[in-house]
Scaffold this motif. Structure first.
Motif, short mmCIF file in Angstrom:
data_model
loop_
_atom_site.label_atom_id
_atom_site.label_comp_id
_atom_site.label_asym_id
_atom_site.label_seq_id
_atom_site.Cartn_x
_atom_site.Cartn_y
_atom_site.Cartn_z
N GLU A 1 1.81 1.96 -3.46
CA GLU A 1 0.68 2.53 -4.20
C GLU A 1 0.51 4.01 -3.87
OE1 GLU A 1 -4.11 1.78 -4.73
OE2 GLU A 1 -2.88 0.25 -3.75
N MET B 1 2.18 4.85 -13.15
CA MET B 1 0.81 5.09 -12.70
C MET B 1 0.08 6.04 -13.65
SD MET B 1 -1.57 4.68 -10.28
CE MET B 1 -0.80 4.08 -8.77
N ARG C 1 0.83 -1.20 0.00
CA ARG C 1 0.00 0.00 0.00
C ARG C 1 0.86 1.26 0.00
NH1 ARG C 1 -4.40 1.67 4.62
NH2 ARG C 1 -5.16 3.55 3.59
#
Length: 433
Positions: free
Chosen positions: A108, A150, A105
């Protein structure tokens, strides 16, 4: 371009509510899972339940770089080690390295933060991002890489160095955005000039530069020589790496991703929290980090915060470009001087090159002496010594007028000062204090 409109255009009240919720969750988690923080809370006589407003963060003790070193390697880990998927460290050149450990996470979150950063510089799908930050334990390379992926851009992971190859790749693959340290971008420009490459013939449109302090005058130098728009970006290994804050197209202050990182400005002497607009030391709390979260980290960077309606539409708080560091501030005969102030003066003088070095020593009188070595154009070394003397006097007068100190000015030939593919070494302090 805006990567995450819901986060970057959030109304301030809902943002504060989100920050408080995340802060309360964080302090509770750290009190339960990290003995280092539980001990600090106990010593300060506070409990997680005492944090009932964002202002209550001032009750929490600071975290320092020395403490991060003392807990090397995993003393601040807040999850089971099996949940860690990536580790980065600082260089460790001034002591034990500082560790940043990331869960899935965290990676991310980092990717989103860097996607916002690159989008602020105008990047999006279809762009070619040449990433000349170093890959490896240094966070610069992979931080940009994650953000570019991303974003859906094409990232070229060339890393730092190999300057002629950088230029070849830039030309052959149609690089539209460059990422590297500001000093290395000028080295690229210098090499391009020697190779007969005109940046105006390339599709390069923007650059994201950070990892070392640089001035507005250096920005203009970079924009002129590389024919692009230069954006300042900010981050540090202790917090997450690059992606903490960045400039939008307005180029007037760096938007902080404050849903992830809670900023404060403090008086570096007393620790008192200062209001917006007042200059002091920047402090960050990582609101969402899982692997190695950190509370009230003293960055040593000097700046100030302000909130205004930016014409880009973002509502996030801004930090002014770095004004210096508490630990690179030079005290010259009682006068506080930051290297960035000297840089501002040098780049205003058109005969100089943007390459300089500051040497501080104590002479036979035991008083501080400053020598500023600065490159000037080769033509001035031809035959007229009067030209060199005029430049030397001009710099000396400007330094005295702007900073209030006398300095020995040493003009040197182009490329005689060492170049760096990473952070440039601007100051050599030889004083025995």
């Amino acid at each position: 371009m805006v990567w995450d409109r819901s986060a970057e255009y959030r109304d301030p009240e809902s943002l504060r509510a989100l920050q408080l919720q995340r802060l309360q969750e964080l302090v509770t988690r750290l009190y339960i899972r990290v003995p280092f923080y539980r001990r600090k809370f106990d010593e300060a006589g506070i409990r997680p339940s005492d944090i009932n407003s964002l202002e209550d963060i001032s009750k929490i003790p600071f975290t320092t770089k020395q403490e991060l070193r003392e807990t090397y390697p995993y003393g601040l880990l807040a999850v089971d080690e099996s949940e860690i998927v990536e580790v980065h460290t600082s260089s460790g050149t001034t002591g034990t390295p500082v560790v940043g450990a990331y869960t899935r996470r965290d990676i991310e979150t980092w990717s989103h933060a860097m996607a916002r950063t690159l989008a602020m510089a105008g990047a999006g799908p279809g762009d070619v991002i040449q990433n000349a930050y170093g890959y490896g334990l240094f966070t610069g390379g992979l931080g940009v890489h994650y953000g570019a992926r991303m974003l859906g851009a094409n990232v070229i992971p060339i890393s730092a160095g190999n300057t002629k190859r950088q230029l070849m790749i830039m030309r052959d693959f149609g690089t539209t955005l460059l990422t590297c340290t500001p000093s290395y971008s000028l080295f690229l420009a210098e090499t391009a000039a020697e190779e007969g490459i005109d940046f105006r013939s390339l599709p390069l449109k923007a650059g994201c530069f950070g990892a070392e302090p640089w001035s507005d005058n250096m920005r203009r130098e970079i924009e002129n020589k590389l024919s692009l728009t230069a954006h300042d970006i900010y981050g540090l290994t202790e917090i997450i790496g690059p992606g903490v804050a960045a400039e939008c197209e307005v180029q007037d202050g760096l938007h902080i991703n404050e849903d992830f990182f809670y900023p404060e400005i403090i008086n570096p002497e007393t620790g008192e929290v200062l209001p917006p607009g007042e200059k002091g030391e920047l402090v960050f709390t990582t609101l969402t980090k899982e692997g190695t979260p950190i509370l009230r980290y003293r960055t040593r960077d000097i700046t100030y915060l302000y909130r205004e309606t930016c014409s880009c539409g973002r509502t996030t708080i801004k930090m002014h470009r770095l004004l210096g560091r508490t630990d690179d501030m030079l005290i010259i005969r009682g006068v506080n001087i930051f290297p960035s102030q000297i840089e501002e003066v040098l780049i205003r003088i058109e005969e100089t090159q943007p390459h300089y070095q500051i040497v501080v020593d104590r002479g036979s009188t035991h008083l501080d002496e400053v020598e500023i070595r600065v490159e000037v154009e080769e033509s001035f070394f031809s035959d007229e010594t009067k030209g060199l003397e005029r430049i030397r006097s001009k710099i000396s007068e400007e330094i005295r007028s702007s900073l209030g100190i006398g300095a020995i000015i040493r003009l040197v030939e182009p490329k005689s000062l060492e170049r760096s593919i990473g952070k440039a070494t601007r100051v050599i302090d030889k004083r025995q204090i």
